[in-house]
Design a protein around this motif. Structure first.
Motif, mmCIF file in Angstrom:
data_model
loop_
_atom_site.group_PDB
_atom_site.id
_atom_site.type_symbol
_atom_site.label_atom_id
_atom_site.label_comp_id
_atom_site.label_asym_id
_atom_site.label_seq_id
_atom_site.Cartn_x
_atom_site.Cartn_y
_atom_site.Cartn_z
ATOM 1 N N PHE A 191 0.742 -1.104 -0.155
ATOM 2 C CA PHE A 191 0.020 -0.004 -0.008
ATOM 3 C C PHE A 191 0.981 1.439 -0.021
ATOM 4 C CE2 PHE A 191 -3.568 -2.452 2.250
ATOM 5 C CZ PHE A 191 -3.984 -2.841 1.055
ATOM 6 N N ALA A 192 1.962 1.283 0.653
ATOM 7 C CA ALA A 192 2.950 2.347 0.387
ATOM 8 C C ALA A 192 3.479 2.518 -0.622
ATOM 9 C CB ALA A 192 3.996 1.970 1.736
ATOM 10 N N ALA A 193 3.516 1.746 -1.542
ATOM 11 C CA ALA A 193 4.003 1.677 -2.818
ATOM 12 C C ALA A 193 2.899 2.195 -4.118
ATOM 13 C CB ALA A 193 4.872 0.462 -3.488
ATOM 14 N N GLY A 194 1.720 2.365 -3.316
ATOM 15 C CA GLY A 194 0.688 2.686 -4.431
ATOM 16 C C GLY A 194 -0.546 1.573 -4.858
ATOM 17 N N ALA A 195 -0.086 0.258 -4.214
ATOM 18 C CA ALA A 195 -1.122 -0.778 -4.780
ATOM 19 C C ALA A 195 -2.100 -0.629 -3.827
ATOM 20 C CB ALA A 195 -0.257 -2.104 -4.425
ATOM 21 N N GLU A 196 -3.205 -1.308 -4.558
ATOM 22 C CA GLU A 196 -4.652 -1.370 -4.166
ATOM 23 C C GLU A 196 -5.062 -2.983 -4.215
ATOM 24 O OE1 GLU A 196 -7.025 1.402 -6.067
ATOM 25 O OE2 GLU A 196 -6.217 3.108 -4.857
ATOM 26 N N PRO A 197 -6.260 -3.325 -3.429
ATOM 27 C CA PRO A 197 -6.764 -4.640 -3.486
ATOM 28 C C PRO A 197 -7.030 -4.656 -5.036
ATOM 29 C CG PRO A 197 -7.190 -3.769 -1.552
ATOM 30 C CD PRO A 197 -6.838 -2.719 -1.957
ATOM 31 N N SER A 198 -7.093 -5.830 -5.547
ATOM 32 C CA SER A 198 -7.543 -6.095 -6.949
ATOM 33 C C SER A 198 -8.891 -6.146 -7.109
ATOM 34 C CB SER A 198 -6.622 -7.251 -7.601
ATOM 35 O OG SER A 198 -7.042 -7.447 -9.036
ATOM 36 N N SER A 199 -9.548 -5.464 -8.126
ATOM 37 C CA SER A 199 -10.915 -5.638 -8.482
ATOM 38 C C SER A 199 -11.037 -7.142 -9.474
ATOM 39 C CB SER A 199 -11.579 -4.506 -8.778
ATOM 40 O OG SER A 199 -10.928 -4.283 -10.198
ATOM 41 N N SER A 200 -9.941 -7.563 -9.809
ATOM 42 C CA SER A 200 -10.049 -8.598 -10.998
ATOM 43 C C SER A 200 -9.964 -10.210 -10.236
ATOM 44 C CB SER A 200 -8.592 -8.349 -11.982
ATOM 45 O OG SER A 200 -8.440 -9.342 -12.896
ATOM 46 N N VAL A 201 -10.673 -10.722 -10.907
ATOM 47 C CA VAL A 201 -10.760 -12.118 -10.562
ATOM 48 C C VAL A 201 -9.507 -13.120 -11.446
ATOM 49 C CG1 VAL A 201 -13.088 -12.194 -9.951
ATOM 50 C CG2 VAL A 201 -12.635 -12.732 -12.181
ATOM 51 N N ALA A 202 -9.211 -12.512 -12.651
ATOM 52 C CA ALA A 202 -8.435 -13.784 -13.418
ATOM 53 C C ALA A 202 -7.730 -12.687 -14.369
ATOM 54 C CB ALA A 202 -8.954 -14.735 -13.845
ATOM 55 N N LYS A 203 -6.380 -13.022 -14.897
ATOM 56 C CA LYS A 203 -5.507 -12.315 -16.023
ATOM 57 C C LYS A 203 -6.618 -12.328 -17.238
ATOM 58 C CE LYS A 203 -0.880 -12.678 -14.327
ATOM 59 N NZ LYS A 203 -1.198 -13.064 -12.929
ATOM 60 N N ILE A 204 -7.192 -13.443 -17.157
ATOM 61 C CA ILE A 204 -7.925 -13.597 -18.632
ATOM 62 C C ILE A 204 -9.045 -12.484 -18.719
ATOM 63 C CG2 ILE A 204 -9.517 -15.124 -17.387
ATOM 64 C CD1 ILE A 204 -8.469 -15.154 -21.196
ATOM 65 N N ALA A 205 -9.698 -12.378 -17.702
ATOM 66 C CA ALA A 205 -10.601 -11.100 -17.869
ATOM 67 C C ALA A 205 -9.945 -9.828 -18.240
ATOM 68 C CB ALA A 205 -11.454 -11.038 -16.410
ATOM 69 N N ARG A 206 -8.973 -9.335 -17.766
ATOM 70 C CA ARG A 206 -8.320 -8.225 -17.899
ATOM 71 C C ARG A 206 -7.625 -8.408 -19.616
ATOM 72 N NH1 ARG A 206 -4.951 -6.027 -12.746
ATOM 73 N NH2 ARG A 206 -7.000 -5.283 -11.794
ATOM 74 N N ALA A 207 -7.300 -9.551 -20.099
ATOM 75 C CA ALA A 207 -6.983 -9.668 -21.421
ATOM 76 C C ALA A 207 -7.722 -9.541 -22.545
ATOM 77 C CB ALA A 207 -6.236 -11.218 -21.367
ATOM 78 N N LEU A 208 -8.985 -9.817 -22.003
ATOM 79 C CA LEU A 208 -10.412 -9.740 -22.956
ATOM 80 C C LEU A 208 -10.918 -8.218 -22.676
ATOM 81 C CD1 LEU A 208 -11.606 -13.179 -22.912
ATOM 82 C CD2 LEU A 208 -10.122 -12.164 -24.143
ATOM 83 N N GLY A 209 -10.305 -7.485 -21.788
ATOM 84 C CA GLY A 209 -10.930 -5.949 -21.822
ATOM 85 C C GLY A 209 -12.135 -6.113 -20.923
ATOM 86 N N GLN A 210 -12.199 -7.131 -20.158
ATOM 87 C CA GLN A 210 -13.596 -7.106 -19.322
ATOM 88 C C GLN A 210 -13.426 -6.580 -17.731
ATOM 89 O OE1 GLN A 210 -13.959 -11.108 -20.147
ATOM 90 N NE2 GLN A 210 -15.005 -10.868 -22.293
ATOM 91 N N ASP A 211 -12.187 -6.418 -17.349
ATOM 92 C CA ASP A 211 -11.879 -6.039 -16.232
ATOM 93 C C ASP A 211 -10.890 -5.133 -15.899
ATOM 94 O OD1 ASP A 211 -12.343 -5.744 -13.467
ATOM 95 O OD2 ASP A 211 -11.825 -7.740 -12.886
ATOM 96 N N GLY A 212 -10.606 -4.381 -15.054
ATOM 97 C CA GLY A 212 -9.392 -3.721 -14.872
ATOM 98 C C GLY A 212 -9.404 -2.250 -14.560
ATOM 99 N N GLY A 213 -10.348 -1.434 -15.570
ATOM 100 C CA GLY A 213 -10.720 -0.177 -15.346
ATOM 101 C C GLY A 213 -9.277 0.702 -15.678
#
Length: 659
Positions: A191-213
């Motif tokens: 969190f000190a480095a700017g990370a936040e809890p992920s909203s993504s359930v899987a890499k595949i969802a982001r790969a297909l443009g369905q998650d990640g914002g």
């Protein structure tokens, strides 16, 4: 670990947390500030994973990801899934002659989801991974993963990049307190480095443009749109459907954890209605009914009505397993119809059936039971929806679902018999039964269950079962509905179907007893009850008929509960009184279950006794338990008539005076 064919498969449950780092390819992590822990030497890997799915993304919709990974320590084929509340991963070794070909064992595990459709590449994800071991005084506690990801959507031709972190516990012996300490320490640095809890359930969802914002960066083609909030919602629907809807299907049962058993279609039950300590849930019904019983049950119904409504809301707000159309959407008429509600109910339950199919194939806990519940719930919805679905379709589907439930029920009966057997053995006073006698009984229970497990697997692999699922999916799209379904509002539809289910309970519970000496068709289980116990003023045939009435009433009460919960799950309101009446019926279902559970266990012990006689084993132990269950069954049957009378009175009091 388990084997599928000749392919070695490993099954591991993950305990992990994921985090996003927006706008940074490699965040600066001050790992020297890790409280209570130190970080070992980093190890870097370059990995590539090609994700596979069907043309309709059927796996993603079931919250399953299939990938072929190369590089790193886990080269091979992976299946990531969620079953109930458990997330897990299956590993399949690549084929030696064709490592890029999907192994047959993997296809078989997913058959209930893909229905035999081809799996093809949908995305390629390249990851540069940096692994940091998180060390305590007595060894490694966890592993921190920093992933720089570049993913190509193979179908859209779009490449996206992002950075994510993952913390995964390395040891299974950690207490909950130790695990929280690890996560807290690592999270403070992230969190000190700017990370936040992920909203993504899987890499595949982001790969297909369905998650990640905002976390995901589109790098090519340059004119490709960034992911939007709508995309993220769509991704949630694709990647993680259904776990919350299971809560609605289980209704208030899951919250109560009452351990009540499920009936099979061929007249058996699952075994004991238990509590968390394995003992029977209460006593027989006795004089619980009448006006006092109605008052008590109305209070309980109010509580359970609230719980069930909450479960329905959770289904909507959770992971978005919405079949056909959303209840908030409307057709050209601008109003949701009965056809919309029915479509959603069938779609929900079919999706759940398919997900529990996967769980059965990987031997997940409680999977057979949960899959059987969904098959019975589907059948119950169809039974109550006569007139809204073409009669030939209902008749055909009911029979095929009944056949499926019978196979699942035989396997579930063996599971519950083993559980109930342990309860009975532990209840025996010290010294009555020897350790050897107890072990022989447990071994017999294990042996009798072997064949039923194989029968379930044969059924799920059969062409007939796969066609049943396809037909259920088509029915969930409205194919086979009558015009009447679209002519009613969802509210009038809900009142009609739940009213039909509750009326079935009343009709069954008030079945007239046969005259003495009359020939009446009864189930085999009822016939056995009539032969093994005697009741005052009843001949064996009358006793058998009385057992069938209470057993069929229990199944009708369960069906009403399934219909009510399915309606709640799609926000189709049948009215408070009908919903409460369904809860009242469910309450009596538990009372009747104590009797049918005793009948199931008595029949199993009778078979065990015959087996022991053939093999020359000591039958004393099985005789002691058999005698106890016969007494339990007889006592229950003596009270059955009063239970049914109270059920009818309380149900009529709970129902609205007119429809």
């Amino acid at each position: 670990m388990f084997h599928t064919g000749s392919t070695m498969v490993t099954h591991q449950v993950e305990i992990e947390r994921k985090y996003d780092v927006a706008g940074k390819k490699k965040p600066k992590l001050k790992l020297h500030k890790l409280e209570h822990f130190t970080v070992g030497e980093a190890v870097e890997h370059d990995m590539s994973a090609t994700y596979h799915d069907t043309a309709e993304l059927l796996l993603a919709r079931a919250k399953v990801a299939v990938r072929r990974r190369t590089g790193g320590s886990d080269d091979g084929w992976h299946v990531k899934y969620e079953t109930g509340s458990v997330r897990g991963e299956l590993h399949f070794e690549p084929l030696k002659t064709a490592p890029e070909r999907v192994p047959a064992a993997l296809r078989e595990v997913l058959l209930g989801l893909t229905l035999g459709e081809e799996l093809t590449p949908v995305a390629t994800v390249d990851t540069h991974r940096t692994l940091y071991p998180v060390l305590g005084e007595d060894g490694q506690y966890a592993e921190l993963c920093l992933d720089a990801v570049s993913a190509r959507d193979e179908r859209a031709g779009v490449t996206r990049e992002w950075t994510e972190c993952e913390v995964e516990l390395s040891r299974e012996d950690l207490t909950e307190k130790q695990a929280k300490t690890v996560f807290r320490a690592v999270e403070a640095v992230l969190f000190a480095a700017g990370a936040e809890p992920s909203s993504s359930v899987a890499k595949i969802a982001r790969a297909l443009g369905q998650d990640g914002g905002d976390t995901v960066r589109v790098v090519s083609p340059q004119n490709a749109p960034e992911a939007t909030d709508d995309d993220a919602r769509t991704g949630s629907e694709l990647a993680a459907p259904g776990s919350a809807t299971d809560a609605a299907a289980s209704g208030a049962d899951a919250a109560r954890q009452d351990g009540s058993s499920e009936d099979t279609a061929d007249g058996k039950t699952d075994g004991t209605a238990g509590t968390k300590d394995g003992k029977k849930s209460g006593t027989m019904h006795g004089k619980k009914g009448g006006k006092k019983g109605a008052k008590d049950r109305t209070k309980a119904a109010d509580r359970e009505d609230t719980a069930a409504q909450s479960a329905g809301s959770a289904a909507d707000a959770g992971t978005g397993e919405r079949a056909a159309s959303s209840p908030k959407e409307s057709r050209s008429t601008g109003e949701r119809t009965g056809a919309d509600a029915l479509s959603e109910m069938i779609g929900h339950l079919t999706a759940q059936l398919q997900r529990w199919d996967l769980a059965v194939r990987i031997d997940a806990p409680d999977a057979v039971h949960q899959m059987r519940v969904r098959s019975r719930a589907l059948r119950s919805v169809l039974q109550a929806s006569r007139g809204f679905v073409a009669e030939n379709v209902v008749t055909d589907m009911e029979q095929r679902l009944k056949d499926l439930a019978r196979v699942l029920g035989d396997a579930r009966d063996q599971e519950v018999a083993l559980e109930r057997l342990d309860v009975l053995l532990e209840a025996q006073p010290a010294g009555v039964l020897s350790a050897t006698a107890k072990d022989e009984l447990r071994e017999a229970a294990q042996h009798l269950g072997t064949g039923t497990g194989r029968a379930v697997r044969r059924e799920l692999d059969s062409a007939e079962y796969l066609q049943l699922v396809r037909d259920l999916r088509a029915l969930g799209r409205g194919e086979g509905f009558t015009e009447r379904a679209a002519q009613l509002s969802d509210k009038k539809f809900a009142k009609a179907v739940l009213g039909a289910a509750l009326n079935r309970v009343l009709v069954t519970a008030t079945t007239t007893a046969p005259e003495a000496g009359a020939e009446v068709a009864v189930s085999q289980m009822a016939q056995d009850v009539g032969e093994r116990i005697s009741l005052p003023g009843k001949d064996p045939q009358q006793t058998a008929a009385a057992f069938d009435v209470l057993h069929e009433t229990r199944k009708a009460a369960k069906s009403a509960r399934y219909v009510s919960e399915a309606l709640i799950g799609v926000h189709a309101k049948a009215g408070k009184k009908r919903t409460r009446a369904a809860v009242v019926a469910k309450d009596y279902q538990d009372d009747l279950g104590v009797i049918t559970d005793a009948a199931v266990m008595e029949e199993w012990l009778a078979r065990a006794a015959r087996s022991f006689q053939r093999t020359g084993k000591d039958r004393y132990a099985v005789g002691v338990l058999h005698g106890a269950e016969l007494m339990e069954l007889r006592n229950g049957m003596l009270e059955a008539a009063e239970i049914l009378e109270d059920l009818v009175e309380d149900l009529r009091d709970a129902l609205p005076s007119e429809d």
